[in-house]
Scaffold this motif. Structure first.
Motif, short mmCIF file in Angstrom:
data_model
loop_
_atom_site.label_atom_id
_atom_site.label_comp_id
_atom_site.label_asym_id
_atom_site.label_seq_id
_atom_site.Cartn_x
_atom_site.Cartn_y
_atom_site.Cartn_z
N MET A 1 0.84 -1.19 0.00
CA MET A 1 0.00 0.00 0.00
C MET A 1 0.87 1.24 0.00
SD MET A 1 -3.10 0.19 2.67
CE MET A 1 -4.31 -1.09 2.44
N ALA A 2 1.83 1.23 0.94
CA ALA A 2 2.72 2.37 1.10
C ALA A 2 3.60 2.57 -0.13
CB ALA A 2 3.59 2.18 2.34
N ALA A 3 3.81 1.49 -0.85
CA ALA A 3 4.63 1.58 -2.07
C ALA A 3 3.83 2.16 -3.24
CB ALA A 3 5.19 0.21 -2.42
N GLY A 4 2.55 2.39 -3.02
CA GLY A 4 1.74 3.05 -4.03
C GLY A 4 0.87 2.16 -4.90
N SER B 1 -2.33 -0.21 -6.05
CA SER B 1 -3.79 -0.30 -5.85
C SER B 1 -4.09 -1.68 -5.29
CB SER B 1 -4.53 -0.12 -7.17
OG SER B 1 -4.30 -1.23 -8.02
N GLU C 1 -3.55 -4.39 -7.82
CA GLU C 1 -2.12 -4.66 -8.03
C GLU C 1 -1.51 -5.43 -6.87
OE1 GLU C 1 -1.21 -0.74 -10.83
OE2 GLU C 1 -0.95 -0.65 -8.65
N ARG D 1 -8.63 5.11 6.49
CA ARG D 1 -8.26 5.02 5.08
C ARG D 1 -6.79 4.70 4.91
NH1 ARG D 1 -8.85 10.60 6.21
NH2 ARG D 1 -11.06 10.22 6.18
N ARG D 2 -6.45 4.30 3.69
CA ARG D 2 -5.09 3.82 3.48
C ARG D 2 -4.01 4.86 3.78
NH1 ARG D 2 -6.44 0.88 -0.73
NH2 ARG D 2 -4.49 0.40 -1.72
N THR D 3 -4.27 6.11 3.45
CA THR D 3 -3.26 7.12 3.71
C THR D 3 -2.97 7.24 5.20
OG1 THR D 3 -5.00 8.81 3.60
CG2 THR D 3 -3.65 8.51 1.64
N GLN D 4 -3.99 7.06 6.01
CA GLN D 4 -3.80 7.09 7.46
C GLN D 4 -3.03 5.87 7.93
OE1 GLN D 4 -7.80 7.53 9.02
NE2 GLN D 4 -7.49 9.69 9.42
N ILE E 1 -0.84 4.21 6.23
CA ILE E 1 0.56 4.40 5.84
C ILE E 1 1.26 5.31 6.84
CG2 ILE E 1 2.07 5.39 4.08
CD1 ILE E 1 -0.17 4.56 2.02
#
Lengths: 160, 160
Positions: B110-113, B115, B118, B145-148, B150
């Motif tokens: 996730m942190a690697a960007g 989806s 993927e 959410r994912r940004t949180q 990360i």
DNA sequence: TTTGGGGTCATACTTTCGGCTGATTTTGGG
DNA sequence: CCCAAAATCAGCCGAAAGTATGACCCCAAA
């Protein structure tokens, strides 16, 4: 009257000791008149008195001196690994990518975990505008989604 | 020999008391032979002995009773700054949060960007499964959410 | 006056994400 | 062998993110 009672309470042990000593002396005077004691063993008698009053002293000490609780504080160090707070903003990359100030602000808040709606609230702009900046940001960083933008932004030294 | 020395050290006060008492008795015997004491005031004499041995008792009590020691252990967090390049995986936090290995893998990608689709492809699992791990991960990191996720993951030392 | 850059905003649409429910299979320890 | 935990998978639906298009405003430089 209350002051006297307070005095009694406070010095209870000392008063008891005085009374006990007076009673002992009276008893001794009585025995002396009977002339019984001094015909036998003086050392034993004195020894008994010595031990008796030693015990009294011990008891008195216990009462007078509250045993202080000694508090020992032991500090145990627990290591917490913290990344170095040395973030240096990469001005060169910022110029090179042609980001705008606003776009950088959006990126920062994105990386902090905020939703577009929340970013809008913090920057006092509409959701629409956030999306616009976001879209422009992705284009300039050549990414497809926010997680990529965050990752790229950190790598390029645009955000901590 | 060492045991005897140990015994001496431990019972120092008691031994001193015994010696002192013996000396006093000897003195008393000597005075008795002189017939000086009993011609004056017996009560004063006895009273003096009583007070003397009370003081001794108090001193003995002070020596015998050790003040209670209370130990308090305080954990002090010591921040160890490590260079950014040296990512140290925080095993403790990993255990504490109760993450599974698979969840951590999803977080990393996730942190690697990537989806969800993927991520699925890279771990050879379905989109459904990625979503499930993702959902569980958010719960354990207490994020929405994912940004949180990360951001929290980096802060906690779970991902670089 | 025109042009370009940056900011703001709306609308419509598509894609991805996240929550929820439910079920089955696999794995490791007792 | 049993059981709990972990992993896997599917389906449905609304929320959020992302794309495309267009409009308007401000300001500085040419």
């Amino acid at each position: 009257m209350p002051a006297f009672r307070d005095f009694l309470t406070r010095h209870k042990a000392l008063i008891l000791y005085g009374v006990f000593l007076a009673l002992l002396l009276l008893l001794l005077r009585w025995l002396e008149l009977r002339l019984l004691v001094f015909n036998h063993s003086t050392e034993m008698y004195i020894g008994a008195i010595a031990i008796l009053f030693t015990a009294l002293g011990i008891w008195l000490a216990m009462k007078l001196t509250r045993p202080k609780e000694k508090t020992i504080i032991v500090e145990v160090e627990k290591e917490v690994y913290v990344p170095k707070a040395e973030f240096v903003f990469n001005e060169a990359e910022f110029e090179k990518r042609g980001l705008s100030r606003r776009e950088l602000e959006v990126l920062e808040l994105m990386a902090a975990g905020f939703s577009n709606q929340e970013i809008g609230a913090r920057l006092f702009i509409s959701l629409s505008t956030v999306k616009t900046h976001s879209s422009n940001l992705f284009e300039k960083l050549d990414v497809k989604r926010r997680t990529q933008a965050i990752e790229r932004g950190k790598k390029l030294g645009l955000i901590p």
